[in-house]
Motif scaffolding. Structure first.
Motif, mmCIF file in Angstrom:
data_model
loop_
_atom_site.group_PDB
_atom_site.id
_atom_site.type_symbol
_atom_site.label_atom_id
_atom_site.label_comp_id
_atom_site.label_asym_id
_atom_site.label_seq_id
_atom_site.Cartn_x
_atom_site.Cartn_y
_atom_site.Cartn_z
ATOM 1 N N HIS A 267 33.040 38.216 38.357
ATOM 2 C CA HIS A 267 34.254 37.463 38.016
ATOM 3 C C HIS A 267 34.520 37.509 36.508
ATOM 4 O O HIS A 267 35.619 37.854 36.070
ATOM 5 C CB HIS A 267 34.105 36.019 38.501
ATOM 6 N N HIS B 133 37.543 39.560 34.371
ATOM 7 C CA HIS B 133 38.488 38.896 33.465
ATOM 8 C C HIS B 133 38.795 39.755 32.243
ATOM 9 O O HIS B 133 39.815 39.556 31.588
ATOM 10 C CB HIS B 133 37.911 37.570 32.966
ATOM 11 N N GLU C 160 43.186 33.403 37.111
ATOM 12 C CA GLU C 160 42.089 32.904 37.954
ATOM 13 C C GLU C 160 42.236 33.321 39.423
ATOM 14 O O GLU C 160 41.276 33.780 40.032
ATOM 15 C CB GLU C 160 41.948 31.389 37.808
ATOM 16 N N TYR D 277 42.366 28.301 41.831
ATOM 17 C CA TYR D 277 41.410 29.402 41.997
ATOM 18 C C TYR D 277 41.448 29.997 43.408
ATOM 19 O O TYR D 277 41.747 31.167 43.591
ATOM 20 C CB TYR D 277 39.986 28.904 41.704
#
Ligand code: B3K
Ligand code: ZN
Length: 880
Positions: free
Chosen positions: A305, A309, A328, A389
């Motif tokens: 994750h 990003h 997100e 999210y």
């Protein structure tokens, strides 16, 4: 009450920044209690801004100003205004770039909120997202101001031998008094929320990755010395993520160095600061004897994750914080895809949906419901929610479904190419997907602005004469705060049909013939007709959970058992088993509420017997098929939640299945209980999962034989998965060795904070009587610490969010306890405090007595003086 009512920020009020900061030079003279910051800001007026004031407002909190100068001229007090949140310089040059130099002092040791620069154990580190940079120095702390950062850190050589910041190391040197300095330069412009620094006594675990274009990237994981032997999995995960993003999205890493630092004190999981991720130790450290298989999976997921990003978040960032789901939701979708590819797509999807339905659906149905792109906030940290999210990821997944994998990739390529280096909006993302595919997604956009979980109500009508099946789908969405009425959404609904023998029936629809299709549900009510069906098929709808909705469809227990046996869609096969169990459990709940004797439907015993005897190969999947719906999922289906009846009914099913299928559970347990070191590979993980699912059932029998098995497994386990599973079976039963096992576990692991967290959680979530007294005693345990978020979550969070039976005790002691802790945390760490309040937010879902008790505690919180914005917003909105 708070001293002054806090301000609400609205999306509709967005205006571009009046000034831009092209370059920043930061100098830190690091000391625990008195860090000096010298900041050189190179500013200019933003040509995009319509505002025409001569003043400049920089944001800053909890800072002590030493000096301020413009273009070398120190400012006198009359030339600026200082309050608790801003520094306003009355006049700055309008027609040319200018430079501001600010010197200020901060106290990292006093910073228990863990936002800005703070001390974790003996290490200094930062957390700037969302608005923590303003606790370091005055700045235009908003994501659409992107600057190139150069950072110099000076500190004591013994205390802070390692000095890190974003980008590449560009210089270092020695100073007097045992001090030294290191300079860093990040060539990529970034918002200040991606700034980071770390200083401490850290060991470096190093490796290397060669990118698809042949560039060599140094990979470095920094941990405290005693954790060096727990970094291998994180490092491998990072390399897997880097390769995966190249292969799946064509995205390559950009700097020459990628650093990860693991810290003990962290408000959330991890942070994607450019080139210097800061992680909660929980998502880095793993050794087979200290971390469970789920821990291993979460580490790989979170490492992925944060790495992903770098493109979805850092290279292309958010214009404002209302766009949070842009980075997100998209990045969660990417990490879900990655984890699915790394482990089992079927298992990963079920786990994600399970989490979404038990937790996000509750948020969406309660007083804190908000769209994935919220329209207003008081404290942005409160909006790092399951909705932004997890539902955000579902929205991206629906786009992926609608466009197909290739179309989605084309859209992402265009998005990254078009917006590289920019701060953009959710609208820009959808637009890029549209433009790349030549489609329009006008109605789909409503997913960004409408809150609440849509309900699909499905009716079917089979006409034997015309050999046609008609499916009528109605969509509706319950009102949510400030949104009484909803417009219909564009919902992709995947469909398959099964013939009587369980094989796929061809779908003839609109002239095409396929085994599976995606229906575009766009209206409040729509009928879809399928031809050439000589017999009535069994409908498999919403395959793969193709949209985050609640599906309402009449199903008999036999039909569900049929789907559980035959559906080729792995998600819907599991879902059929879940719905079967839900129906059975709700019949039992009715019986409990009417004080009738309990009896288990034979159809569920047969269904479970066939699951137990047919592995189908994927043992993790088989274990999931055996898992009964969680109490929190069952709660979501009840008009007035009856925690006791839910618990009792579910336990009855579990125990009765264990009795009636004792031999099968035992056989599977023995078959898969091998002497294992805990190696993390799909085969071993599956064996452990299945075996431990069987143990959990067997433990309901409460007999000597099972007590013995559990204790044996506990003492002989060479991996944490098996040890924890055995301890959990012991703690949640009347096992005579309960106290002894807990003590032995504590003594064995007292040096390992993350394992001790598990020890706290296990006791806090126990269903056995006396749990509340245990929780109170644990609050006084020497290993408990209110200043360590992981510990707070492991005890207070676990009790209030994962132990419905005891937290909702009818005497109200659980609620009072939680409010006490929220108020204690309010001053220490508002972010953690406000997370804890959510345990009370769902008060309207309970009976009148509990409603009153929960509400009373919320009112008590809101009435408290000096309440943080964080807690105020959640508590007051919960009451509204
Ligand atoms: N972006 C951070 C979360 C920051 C939370 C601020 N309260 C971690 C993540 O989602 O990757
Ligand atoms: Zn993220």
């Amino acid at each position: 009450m708070r001293d002054a009512s806090p301000q609400t920020v609205f999306l509709k009020d967005y205006t571009p920044p009046e000034y831009l900061i092209d370059q920043v030079e930061l100098n830190f003279d690091l000391h625990e209690q008195r860090t000096q910051v010298r900041s050189i800001l190179n500013l200019r007026r933003n040509p995009q801004s319509q505002e025409r004031s001569a003043a400049l407002t920089l944001l800053g909190e909890e800072l002590q100003l030493v000096s301020i100068a413009i273009d070398g001229q120190p400012l006198e007090q009359s030339q600026y205004l200082l309050d608790g949140e801003a520094l306003i310089v009355h006049e700055v040059p309008q027609d040319r770039p200018f430079q501001i130099v600010i010197e200020n002092i901060i106290n990292p040791q006093a910073n228990t909120a863990l936002e800005g620069l703070y001390l974790s154990s003996s290490m200094l580190c930062t957390q700037c997202e969302a608005q923590g940079f303003r606790k370091i120095t005055w700045f235009l702390d908003r994501p659409d101001v992107m600057s190139r950062f150069k950072t110099t850190l000076t500190g004591d050589k013994s205390k802070y031998p390692v000095l890190l910041s974003n980008g590449n190391k560009v210089g270092q040197g020695e100073l007097e008094n045992n001090r030294h300095w290191v300079s860093w330069e990040d060539p990529f412009a970034k918002p200040c929320y991606l700034f980071a620094l770390v200083a401490g006594q850290l060991e470096c675990v190093a490796d290397e990755f060669v990118t698809m274009s042949g560039r060599r990237i140094a990979l470095e994981i920094f941990v405290e010395k005693h954790n060096v032997d727990k970094c291998a999995h994180a490092m491998q995960s990072l390399k897997n993520a880097m390769r995966w993003d190249e292969e799946t999205y064509g995205l390559e890493y950009d700097l020459d160095l990628y650093m990860i630092v693991a810290v003990d004190h962290f408000n959330m999981g991890a942070m994607e600061n450019k080139g210097l991720n800061v992680f909660n130790t929980k998502f880095v450290l793993a050794r087979p004897d200290t971390a469970t298989d789920s821990d291993y999976e979460h580490i790989e997921g979170v490492i992925g994750h944060e790495y992903f990003h770098n493109w979805s978040g850092n290279r292309v960032t958010c214009r404002d914080w209302f766009q949070l789901s842009l980075k997100e939701g998209f990045t969660v979708f990417r990490d879900q895809q990655f984890s699915g590819d790394r482990t089992s797509p079927a298992v990963k999807r079920i786990e994600d949906v399970n989490a979404l339905r038990t937790r996000q659906f509750a948020e969406d149905a309660g007083p804190l419901a908000h769209p994935i792109r919220p329209e207003a906030y008081i404290e942005i940290n409160n909006f790092y929610t399951l909705t932004v999210y997890e539902k955000g990821a579902e929205v991206v997944r629906m786009l992926h479904t609608l466009l197909g994998a290739a179309g989605f990739r084309k859209g992402c390529d265009l998005y990254f190419q078009r917006h590289d280096g920019q701060a953009v909006t959710c609208e820009d993302f959808v637009k890029a997907l549209e433009d790349a595919n030549g489609v329009e997604l006008e109605q789909f956009r409503r997913w960004y602005s409408q809150a609440g979980t849509p309900v699909l109500t499905v009716g079917q009508q089979y006409d034997a004469e015309s050999q046609q099946l008609h499916l009528t789908i109605q969509q509706s969405c319950p009102p949510t705060p400030n949104q009484p009425v909803k417009a219909p959404l564009h919902i992709p609904v995947k469909l398959g049909l099964l013939a009587a023998d369980g094989s796929a029936a061809t779908i003839h629809y609109n002239g095409s013939s396929q085994a599976e299709i995606t229906l575009n549900v766009t209206e409040a009510e729509q009928t879809f007709s399928f031809a050439k069906l000589p017999q009535q098929p069994v409908v498999s709808l919403l395959r793969g959970f193709s949209a985050p909705v609640t599906l309402k469809m009449e199903r008999s227990l036999d039909e569900l058992a049929f789907l559980l046996r035959h559906d080729s869609d792995t998600f819907n096969r599991w879902e059929a088993g879940q719905q079967l169990a839900v129906q059975v459990i709700f019949k039992l709940i009715d019986a409990i509420e009417l004080s009738r004797p309990l009896q288990l439907e034979p159809v569920i015993v047969d269904a479970y017997r066939s699951v137990l005897t047919d592995s189908g190969g994927d043992l993790s999947y088989q274990a999931l098929l055996l898992a009964l719906p969680e109490e929190s999922y069952l709660s979501g289906q009840m008009a007035i939640i009856d925690v006791e009846a839910i618990h009792q009914a579910r336990e009855f099913v579990k125990k009765t299945l264990a009795e009636q299928l004792h031999a099968e559970f035992k056989q599977l347990y023995v078959q898969h209980h091998l002497d294992e070191s805990g190696i993390f590979d799909a085969g071993a993980v599956g064996r452990r999962r299945l075996k431990n699912a069987c143990l959990s059932y067997l433990s309901k029998l409460e007999n000597e034989d099972v007590y013995h098995i559990a204790e044996q497994q506990f003492y002989s386990a060479r991996n944490m998965t098996d040890q924890m599973a055995a301890l959990s079976a012991i703690v949640n039963s009347n096992h005579p060795a309960k106290a002894r096992s807990l003590d032995s576990f504590y003594m064995q692991w007292r040096q390992e904070a993350l394992v001790i967290d598990k020890w706290f959680t296990l006791q806090a979530t126990s269903s056995m009587p006396n749990t509340f007294a245990t929780v109170q005693a644990l609050m006084k345990h020497p290993a408990f610490d209110m200043k360590t978020p992981n510990r707070v979550r492991s005890l207070i969070g676990a009790f209030s969010q994962a132990n419905p039976l005891h937290f909702h005790a009818i005497n109200g002691e659980g609620y009072r306890f939680l409010a006490d802790q929220v108020l204690a945390l309010n001053t220490l760490n508002p972010q953690i405090a406000s997370r804890m309040v959510t345990g009370l937010a769902q008060w309207r879902r309970y009976d009148a007595a509990r409603q009153g008790l929960m509400k009373q505690q919320l009112q008590r919180i809101v009435a408290t003086e000096h309440l943080s914005k964080d807690v105020y917003e959640i508590a007051s909105k919960s009451l509204a």
